[in-house]
Design a protein around this motif. Structure first.
Motif, PDB file in Angstrom:
ATOM      1  N   TYR A   7       0.788  -1.299   0.012  1.00 33.55           N
ATOM      2  CA  TYR A   7       0.093   0.084  -0.078  1.00 33.55           C
ATOM      3  C   TYR A   7       1.078   1.126   0.016  1.00 33.55           C
ATOM      4  CZ  TYR A   7      -3.501   3.624   1.258  1.00 33.55           C
ATOM      5  OH  TYR A   7      -4.224   4.551   1.628  1.00 33.55           O
ATOM      6  N   ILE A  30      -4.974  -9.368   2.801  1.00 34.83           N
ATOM      7  CA  ILE A  30      -4.918  -8.279   3.241  1.00 34.83           C
ATOM      8  C   ILE A  30      -5.327  -8.151   4.935  1.00 34.83           C
ATOM      9  CG2 ILE A  30      -5.983  -5.982   3.137  1.00 34.83           C
ATOM     10  CD1 ILE A  30      -6.270  -6.288  -0.012  1.00 34.83           C
ATOM     11  N   GLU A  31      -6.337  -8.681   5.149  1.00 36.94           N
ATOM     12  CA  GLU A  31      -6.746  -8.736   6.572  1.00 36.94           C
ATOM     13  C   GLU A  31      -5.668  -9.561   7.555  1.00 36.94           C
ATOM     14  OE1 GLU A  31      -8.755  -8.086  10.001  1.00 36.94           O
ATOM     15  OE2 GLU A  31      -9.696  -7.629   7.997  1.00 36.94           O
ATOM     16  N   LEU A  36      -4.653  -3.067   7.289  1.00 39.91           N
ATOM     17  CA  LEU A  36      -5.947  -2.375   7.673  1.00 39.91           C
ATOM     18  C   LEU A  36      -6.037  -1.627   8.943  1.00 39.91           C
ATOM     19  CD1 LEU A  36      -8.462  -4.799   6.202  1.00 39.91           C
ATOM     20  CD2 LEU A  36      -7.776  -2.581   5.161  1.00 39.91           C
ATOM     21  N   THR A  37      -5.249  -2.282   9.701  1.00 35.15           N
ATOM     22  CA  THR A  37      -5.212  -1.625  11.355  1.00 35.15           C
ATOM     23  C   THR A  37      -3.973  -0.290  11.244  1.00 35.15           C
ATOM     24  OG1 THR A  37      -5.357  -3.946  12.252  1.00 35.15           O
ATOM     25  CG2 THR A  37      -4.383  -2.026  13.768  1.00 35.15           C
ATOM     26  N   PRO A  40      -6.039   2.941   8.797  1.00 30.31           N
ATOM     27  CA  PRO A  40      -7.673   2.838   8.866  1.00 30.31           C
ATOM     28  C   PRO A  40      -8.087   3.647   7.802  1.00 30.31           C
ATOM     29  CG  PRO A  40      -6.596   4.292  10.571  1.00 30.31           C
ATOM     30  CD  PRO A  40      -5.346   3.820   9.751  1.00 30.31           C
ATOM     31  N   ILE A  42      -7.870   3.230   4.659  1.00 37.46           N
ATOM     32  CA  ILE A  42      -8.229   2.104   3.455  1.00 37.46           C
ATOM     33  C   ILE A  42      -9.689   1.601   3.897  1.00 37.46           C
ATOM     34  CG2 ILE A  42      -7.620  -0.166   2.602  1.00 37.46           C
ATOM     35  CD1 ILE A  42      -4.733   0.047   3.743  1.00 37.46           C
ATOM     36  N   ASP A  43     -10.308   1.680   2.446  1.00 38.08           N
ATOM     37  CA  ASP A  43     -11.589   1.135   2.285  1.00 38.08           C
ATOM     38  C   ASP A  43     -11.886   0.470   1.094  1.00 38.08           C
ATOM     39  OD1 ASP A  43     -14.376   0.836   2.354  1.00 38.08           O
ATOM     40  OD2 ASP A  43     -14.844   2.870   1.648  1.00 38.08           O
ATOM     41  N   LEU A  44     -12.004  -0.975   1.569  1.00 38.89           N
ATOM     42  CA  LEU A  44     -11.966  -2.122   0.503  1.00 38.89           C
ATOM     43  C   LEU A  44     -13.110  -2.089  -0.337  1.00 38.89           C
ATOM     44  CD1 LEU A  44      -9.907  -5.011   2.369  1.00 38.89           C
ATOM     45  CD2 LEU A  44      -8.908  -3.339   0.621  1.00 38.89           C
TER      46      LEU A  44
END
Length: 87
Positions: A7, A30-31, A36-37, A40, A42-44
């Motif tokens: 990213y 990704i998870e 993602l932590t 924050p 990031i909006d999949l």
């Protein structure tokens, strides 16, 4: 399986290497990466993802050595950027 998750923001980038179970999807990789932590924003649901520069869906399976990429929204009009270079 060993995969990477990437990213990039305008001023920095992250490339995480991790082990994922066989049959994992892009979303699962990704998870599991924890990106993602860390980011924050990031909006999949709205951002596109891909593998090695080719768009893919979140439910696409990953393979050994794949580089999963999370793409940012374009913030500049490419035509405007070209006009500024020419000027």
């Amino acid at each position: 399986m060993n995969v990477g998750v990437c990213y990039a923001q305008a001023d920095r980038q992250i490339w995480l290497r991790l082990e994922v179970p066989e049959g994992s999807t892009i979303a699962e990789a990704i998870e599991l990466s924890g990106v993602l932590t860390q980011y924050p924003e990031i909006d999949l649901e709205s951002q596109k993802v891909g593998i090695f520069g080719k768009l893919a869906k979140l439910d696409a399976p990953v393979k050994e050595g794949d580089r999963v990429e999370i793409y940012r929204k374009i913030t500049a009009d490419p035509a405007q950027v070209q006009r500024r270079r020419v000027a």
